[in-house]
Design a protein around this motif. Structure first.
Motif, PDB file in Angstrom:
ATOM      1  N   ILE A 227      -5.214  21.286  63.930  1.00 49.58           N
ATOM      2  CA  ILE A 227      -5.945  21.525  65.180  1.00 49.58           C
ATOM      3  C   ILE A 227      -5.872  20.343  66.141  1.00 49.58           C
ATOM      4  CG2 ILE A 227      -7.491  23.277  64.280  1.00 49.58           C
ATOM      5  CD1 ILE A 227      -9.590  21.118  63.860  1.00 49.58           C
ATOM      6  N   PHE A 228      -4.772  19.571  66.094  1.00 53.88           N
ATOM      7  CA  PHE A 228      -4.610  18.552  67.134  1.00 53.88           C
ATOM      8  C   PHE A 228      -4.561  19.236  68.499  1.00 53.88           C
ATOM      9  CE2 PHE A 228      -1.645  16.184  69.910  1.00 53.88           C
ATOM     10  CZ  PHE A 228      -2.475  15.102  70.170  1.00 53.88           C
ATOM     11  N   ALA A 229      -3.735  20.297  68.598  1.00 55.91           N
ATOM     12  CA  ALA A 229      -3.716  21.119  69.811  1.00 55.91           C
ATOM     13  C   ALA A 229      -4.725  22.244  69.609  1.00 55.91           C
ATOM     14  CB  ALA A 229      -2.318  21.667  70.071  1.00 55.91           C
ATOM     15  N   HIS A 459      -9.386   8.011  65.189  1.00 60.14           N
ATOM     16  CA  HIS A 459      -8.634   7.732  66.414  1.00 60.14           C
ATOM     17  C   HIS A 459      -8.747   8.846  67.442  1.00 60.14           C
ATOM     18  CE1 HIS A 459      -5.959  10.415  64.387  1.00 60.14           C
ATOM     19  NE2 HIS A 459      -5.526   9.514  63.543  1.00 60.14           N
ATOM     20  N   GLY A 460      -9.832   9.631  67.374  1.00 54.18           N
ATOM     21  CA  GLY A 460     -10.060  10.626  68.410  1.00 54.18           C
ATOM     22  C   GLY A 460      -9.416  11.960  68.158  1.00 54.18           C
ATOM     23  N   ALA A 461      -8.676  12.100  67.058  1.00 50.97           N
ATOM     24  CA  ALA A 461      -8.075  13.397  66.748  1.00 50.97           C
ATOM     25  C   ALA A 461      -9.129  14.282  66.100  1.00 50.97           C
ATOM     26  CB  ALA A 461      -6.869  13.230  65.826  1.00 50.97           C
ATOM     27  N   ALA A 462      -8.828  15.563  65.982  1.00 50.94           N
ATOM     28  CA  ALA A 462      -9.806  16.500  65.430  1.00 50.94           C
ATOM     29  C   ALA A 462      -9.913  16.374  63.910  1.00 50.94           C
ATOM     30  CB  ALA A 462      -9.419  17.929  65.804  1.00 50.94           C
ATOM     31  N   TYR A 463      -8.896  15.784  63.278  1.00 54.70           N
ATOM     32  CA  TYR A 463      -8.926  15.631  61.834  1.00 54.70           C
ATOM     33  C   TYR A 463      -8.954  14.151  61.466  1.00 54.70           C
ATOM     34  CZ  TYR A 463      -8.425  20.291  59.842  1.00 54.70           C
ATOM     35  OH  TYR A 463      -8.667  21.566  59.402  1.00 54.70           O
TER      36      TYR A 463
END
Length: 505
Positions: A227-229, A459-463
């Motif tokens: 789910i990065f995008a 680092h701000g990513a969803a995972y």
């Protein structure tokens, strides 16, 4: 089928709230690719996403009784904002079920428009299941984010605008794909009027549900979705949308996180706007397709679908963009542990810029260095760099595609493990990022085996991503796999990973 949708698209009531967005020339990327690249700027909609079109068009078709019951939807954010704004304009009560991993900027925007937000689950599919429960319990009308003819028709107005705005030849239109509502609406309209134009879907590699369905010739459910995008993180293509896509979409291209980040930077360089990862997916696919097909002097359109991104995620985007554009190589090299070795290493690099250099003393004979090196885009310069280094240095490893190197090793301190450390196995984990997620992970991991190494970085990513070393005796190795399956987080053993072996083992 096409006649039904063409009529719906022509009659769609989107312009009460949505606007006709520009089709902008992306001059810098056009020059670089030697093609005319146009960006359809759906990031400029009032809710910063194309989803407003489909949501409002569906709401406009509801009866007064249905409106009085209220509406509900499951959404990762953009459909939620479109529906919330539509409901506010029409004076209808709206409830939005969102995954807990949805960026805060989207959650706060939905609430600001007056909709009730319910956070449930980690993925769209879990949120969807809860929304259906609310339909049964409360009598709400469900407004599907993509698999509904009126929603598809609303999104199809984008195809109508593109053909009106660009009357000349168009070789292909690149469209991001999640559940398929956007590409279905565009494809059915474009292929009806201009069948010569290719309609190409673009998916993230870790959520490529349309590609999987086309290969299987039936809808499939992906076992897991990255789910990065997040705007296109859907495990299964819609039923209505798949029927359209299998007939009107020419092909599907998949792109990785680094390629998405590089395209996000491209859009910023050309427009000075910041899109969300899903918004940059179409351009990433366009660039990949141009390279694969060797296209030149064609007119190509990419849908810039949205700009709802948490600011802190841009840190991750910035770090990965150079790798995605293949402007940086990550190199590991073993050099003698004596004065002048680093100078010799730099000399071997020629005129190339060093973007990063990490080193820690390990023994009196050899030193292993970790270096980031600026290169020209494309694999040719990277190969040239490696060949030049190997002429002067005996052991050189290319770690540019090594996830352990990119996500963990370059940020870690401590160096090699002591010789006394035995029975170490290494695993890489991913888990949904939210407050308390790391503690939950540690609680699940428990104290069964001694933890010999641990690296986690938000680092701000969803995972969240964790690298863990554990001391597990040989006779207990089979138990580890069963234990990790019970944790239910995505994981991969990395004990033999070259980056780990060189810098941490």
């Amino acid at each position: 089928m096409p006649h039904q949708y063409i009529k719906k698209i022509l009659q769609a009531r989107v312009y009460d709230v949505a606007k006709e967005t520009p089709l902008d020339d992306a001059r810098a990327i056009s020059k670089r690719l030697n093609n005319r690249v146009l960006l359809k700027r759906e990031d400029l909609q009032p809710v910063f996403s194309f989803k407003l079109r489909g949501a409002y068009n569906k709401m406009a078709q509801l009866s007064e009784e249905e409106k009085s019951n209220g509406v509900v939807a499951a959404s990762a954010g953009n459909h939620a904002q479109g529906l919330a704004m539509s409901a506010a304009v029409m004076g209808v009560k709206a409830t939005i079920v969102m995954p807990r991993t949805t960026p805060d900027i989207k959650v706060n925007s939905v609430r600001a428009m007056g909709a009730q937000v319910v956070l449930r689950g980690d993925t769209f599919d879990e949120a969807f299941a809860h929304s259906q429960k609310l339909v049964d319990e409360k009598g709400y009308v469900y407004i599907h984010p993509f698999d509904d003819p009126d929603v598809i028709a609303g999104q199809g107005t984008i195809g109508m605008e593109i053909l009106r705005q660009e009357a000349g030849p168009i070789h292909a239109i690149f469209v991001p794909v999640g559940g398929g509502g956007l590409i279905s609406g565009i494809a059915v309209y474009v292929k009806y009027l201009r069948p010569d134009i290719k309609v190409i879907g673009v998916e993230s590699e870790d959520s490529a549900c349309l590609k999987a369905a086309l290969e299987a010739n039936e809808r499939v459910i992906l076992p897991q979705v990255g789910i990065f995008a997040d705007g296109i993180a859907v495990a299964q293509i819609g039923k209505n949308t798949f029927d359209i896509c299998r007939n009107y979409v020419d092909e599907v291209v998949t792109v990785n996180t680094d390629e998405i980040c590089a395209s996000l930077k491209d859009i910023f360089d050309d427009t000075r706007s910041i899109t969300e990862p899903a918004g940059a997916v179409a351009l990433a696919g366009l660039k990949k397709y141009v390279a694969q097909e060797g296209l030149e002097e064609k007119t190509l359109v990419a849908i810039d679908s949205g700009a709802n991104v948490n600011f802190d995620r841009l840190r991750h985007v910035s770090e990965r963009a150079e790798l995605g554009e293949q402007r940086e190589a990550i190199i590991a090299a073993k050099i003698p542990e004596r004065p002048g070795s680093f100078k010799k290493f730099c000399k071997a690099l020629g005129q190339r810029m060093i973007t990063e250099f990490n080193y820690r003393y390990s023994d009196e004979n050899d030193a292993v260095v970790f270096a980031g090196v600026q290169i020209r885009p494309g694999n040719e310069d990277r190969e040239e760099l490696l060949n030049e280094l190997k002429e002067h240095i005996e052991e050189v490893e290319d770690l540019s595609d090594n996830e352990i190197a990119k996500l963990h090793v370059r940020y870690m301190v401590g160096g090699h493990a002591p010789a006394s450390l035995d029975n170490e196995v290494v695993y890489r984990f991913e888990f949904p990022e939210r407050p308390g997620a790391l503690m939950k992970f540690l609680n699940k991991l428990g104290g069964r085996w001694n933890i010999s190494m641990f690296h986690y970085r938000n680092h701000g990513a969803a995972y969240g991503r964790v690298l863990v070393g554990m001391q597990v005796p040989e006779n207990e190795r089979s138990q580890v796999a069963r234990f990790l399956e019970d944790i239910s987080y995505q994981y991969r053993e990395e004990t033999d990973n070259k980056a780990f072996q060189l810098f941490l083992n």
